[in-house]
Design an enzyme around this catalytic site. Structure first.
Site, short mmCIF file in Angstrom:
data_model
loop_
_atom_site.label_atom_id
_atom_site.label_comp_id
_atom_site.label_asym_id
_atom_site.label_seq_id
_atom_site.Cartn_x
_atom_site.Cartn_y
_atom_site.Cartn_z
N SER A 15 0.82 -1.21 0.00
CA SER A 15 0.00 0.00 0.00
C SER A 15 0.86 1.26 0.00
O SER A 15 1.65 1.48 -0.91
CB SER A 15 -0.96 -0.06 1.19
OG SER A 15 -1.91 0.97 1.14
N ASP B 128 -2.48 6.24 -3.29
CA ASP B 128 -1.34 5.59 -2.68
C ASP B 128 -0.86 4.47 -3.59
O ASP B 128 -1.36 4.31 -4.70
CB ASP B 128 -1.69 5.08 -1.27
CG ASP B 128 -2.82 4.06 -1.28
OD1 ASP B 128 -3.62 4.07 -2.23
OD2 ASP B 128 -2.92 3.26 -0.33
N ASP C 58 -1.19 1.27 -3.88
CA ASP C 58 -2.08 0.26 -4.44
C ASP C 58 -3.46 0.82 -4.77
O ASP C 58 -4.36 0.08 -5.16
CB ASP C 58 -2.21 -0.95 -3.51
CG ASP C 58 -2.97 -0.65 -2.23
OD1 ASP C 58 -3.05 0.53 -1.83
OD2 ASP C 58 -3.49 -1.60 -1.61
N ASP D 97 -6.03 2.01 -3.15
CA ASP D 97 -7.28 1.77 -2.43
C ASP D 97 -7.72 3.01 -1.66
O ASP D 97 -8.73 2.99 -0.97
CB ASP D 97 -7.18 0.55 -1.51
CG ASP D 97 -6.15 0.70 -0.40
OD1 ASP D 97 -5.40 1.69 -0.39
OD2 ASP D 97 -6.09 -0.21 0.46
#
Length: 444
Positions: free
Chosen positions: A102, A239, A241, A243
Site C-alpha cells: 500500500s 497511494d 495500491d 485503495d
C-alpha cells in the site's frame, strides 16, 4: 507468538520478514483452507500486484504456492488492490491475492487475501490459514497440480466497471492525478480520460523502486503545486495500491477523506441512496465531520480504526457509504473494499453535475484543528484504569463542550497511548493534549 495477519493482511520487509518461502506457504495454506470449505470444484485464485520490485519475486512464490495446493491461477499483473477485489467476483474466483504494501516505502511488501466475491477474509479464516502453515500436508501430483493463465484484459475489465459506476460525465474538468508511481499509473489516467476529464498525470512512471517516494496520498506537496501550475479544477492523489485517495482543490488546498465522505454523503442523500441516512467512519474522523452530518440530519456511526472495521459495519448493517480520514472510502454498491479511483470518479461526477468547485462542495465541512500526541508509557493497562486519567479527560471534555473532543487510544503494537484532542482553535487543542499527555505519562 504474535499473530501473522495484521489489520490488512501480512506485511513486512520483503525478503527478510516477508520471504518467498513464507509467501509460498501462505498461498498454499490459503488454497487448502478454501478448498476444504468448498469441495465442489477445483479452486481458482486471481493474483495481482503493485509495481514494487519485490512484487515480481513474491508473485512467483504466491503462484507456486497456489498451484502446489491444486488451485488454478489467473494472473492479473500490475493492478490496484480494488481491481483485484472486483475481479475475484467478476471472474468467479474463490480467492484473490494482492501483493502490495500500500502506502509503505518500497522495501516493504505485503499479501492481502480476498474471499469469493472480493470480500476481506474474516478473522476465523485467517486463523485457519495461519495454523495451516505448520500442518502436515499431502500435495497433489499429475493433473492435480494447478495451472496458470494470464488475463490480458484485466485492466480493461476494471476500467469498464468504474465507468459504469460513474453517474455523470466529467467533460469540462481538468484534473491532475498523482499515481504515486504505483499500481494506478495506467488505470487512473485512463479511466479519468474515458470518463471525459482532461488529465495531467504525475508520478505515473513506475520503475519498481520509486513507488510512494515523495509522492502520492502521503506526500501531496507536488500535487498541490501542479494543480496551481496547470490551472486545474482539482488534483487526486492515490497511494501505492490505489485503495485510497485524497484530493486537492483548485487553490491547492488539501481535501481529506473526511471531507470527501461529507461530499459523497450529501450526494447520496439527495438521490435517496444513503441507506438509513447513515455514514460510517472511524473514531479518528474529525469532529467537523460529525457536526456537518448533524447539520444535514445524517447519522454518523463510528467504528474502531481500520478500514476492515468500517467494512464489517457496512456489511452487517447494509449501509451505503463509509471510510477513513486517510482516504479509504467504501461504496458497497460498487466495491467490496476501498477504491481510490471509484472515489475520485464520484467526487468529480458530483462537481460536474452540480457545477460547483471542489472547494465549494468541501466547505460543507469545517475541519477542526486536531492534535495527536503519542505518549510512551510503561503500562498501557494501568493508564486504562487510572482514575487520574479519567478525571483529567472528563475535565477537558467539560471545558471543550460540544465543539471539542478527546480520544485516548492505546497503540496496538507499542507501549504508547495516543492522545487526540480536537477544538475550534489549534492552541486550545494543543494545550489540552499536552496537559492530558502529562497525566497519562504520570499514570503509567
Amino acid at each position: 507468538m504474535a499473530r501473522l495477519f495484521g489489520t490488512d493482511g501480512v506485511r513486512g520487509l520483503a525478503n527478510e520478514e516477508l520471504t518467498p518461502e513464507l509467501a509460498l506457504s501462505l498461498a498454499a495454506s490459503a488454497a487448502r483452507v478454501l478448498a476444504a470449505h468448498d469441495r465442489s470444484h477445483r479452486p481458482v485464485a486471481v493474483v495481482g500486484r503493485d509495481p514494487r520490485a519485490s512484487g515480481e519475486m513474491l508473485e512467483a512464490a504466491v503462484v507456486a504456492g497456489l498451484t502446489s495446493a491444486g488451485a488454478d491461477v489467473l494472473r492479473l499483473g500490475v493492478l490496484p488492490t480494488p481491481a483485484v477485489a472486483y475481479l475475484v467476483g467478476a471472474l468467479e474466483a474463490d480467492l484473490g491475492v494482492m501483493i502490495s504494501a500500500s502506502h509503505n516505502p518500497m522495501p516493504d511488501n505485503g499479501i492481502k487475501l480476498f474471499a469469493a466475491g472480493g470480500h476481506k477474509l474474516p478473522d476465523g479464516i485467517e486463523d485457519e490459514i495461519e495454523a495451516g502453515l505448520s500442518a502436515p500436508v499431502t500435495r497433489p501430483t499429475g493433473i492435480g497440480v494447478g495451472r496458470v493463465k494470464d488475463v490480458p484484459d484485466a485492466g480493461d475489465r476494471y476500467i469498464e466497471h468504474l465507468l459504469s459506476a460513474t453517474p455523470h460525465p466529467l467533460a469540462g474538468l481538468r484534473v491532475v492525478v498523482d499515481c504515486a508511481n504505483g499500481a494506478s499509473s495506467f488505470a487512473a489516467p485512463e479511466v479519468y480520460r474515458k470518463a471525459g476529464a482532461e488529465v495531467i498525470a504525475i508520478h505515473a512512471d513506475p520503475d519498481g523502486v520509486n513507488i510512494n517516494e515523495h509522492c502520492g496520498s502521503n506526500h501531496p506537496e507536488a500535487l498541490r503545486a501542479a494543480v496551481v501550475e496547470h490551472g486545474a479544477d482539482l488534483g487526486i492523489a492515490h497511494d501505492g495500491d490505489a485503495d485510497r485517495c485524497v484530493a486537492v482543490d483548485a487553490a491547492g488546498e488539501l481535501v481529506d477523506g473526511d471531507q470527501i465522505m461529507a461530499v459523497l454523503a450529501l450526494a447520496l442523500a439527495e438521490t435517496g441512496e444513503l441507506t438509513k441516512n447513515t455514514l460510517v467512519a472511524t473514531v479518528m474522523s474529525n469532529l467537523g465531520l460529525h457536526l456537518a452530518m448533524r447539520a444535514h440530519d445524517i447519522n454518523l456511526v463510528t467504528t474502531a480504526v481500520g478500514d476492515r472495521y468500517v467494512l464489517e459495519e457496512l456489511r452487517a448493517s447494509g449501509f451505503a457509504l463509509g471510510g477513513e480520514q486517510s482516504g479509504h472510502v467504501v461504496l458497497p454498491a460498487y466495491a467490496t473494499t476501498g477504491d481510490g479511483l471509484l472515489t475520485a470518479l464520484r467526487v468529480m461526477s458530483r462537481m460536474a453535475s452540480t457545477g460547483k468547485s471542489l472547494a465549494e462542495l468541501a466547505a460543507v465541512m469545517n475541519r477542526l484543528p486536531q492534535v495527536l500526541v503519542n505518549v510512551p508509557v510503561a503500562d498501557k493497562a494501568a493508564v486504562a484504569v487510572s482514575a487520574a486519567v479519567r478525571d483529567a479527560v472528563g475535565a477537558v471534555e467539560a471545558e471543550l463542550g460540544e465543539e471539542g473532543r478527546v480520544l485516548l487510544r492505546p497503540s496496538g503494537t507499542e507501549q504508547l497511548v495516543r492522545v487526540m484532542v480536537e477544538a475550534t482553535a489549534h492552541d486550545t487543542a494543543q494545550a489540552a493534549a499536552d496537559r492530558l499527555a502529562g497525566v497519562v505519562s504520570s499514570a503509567s
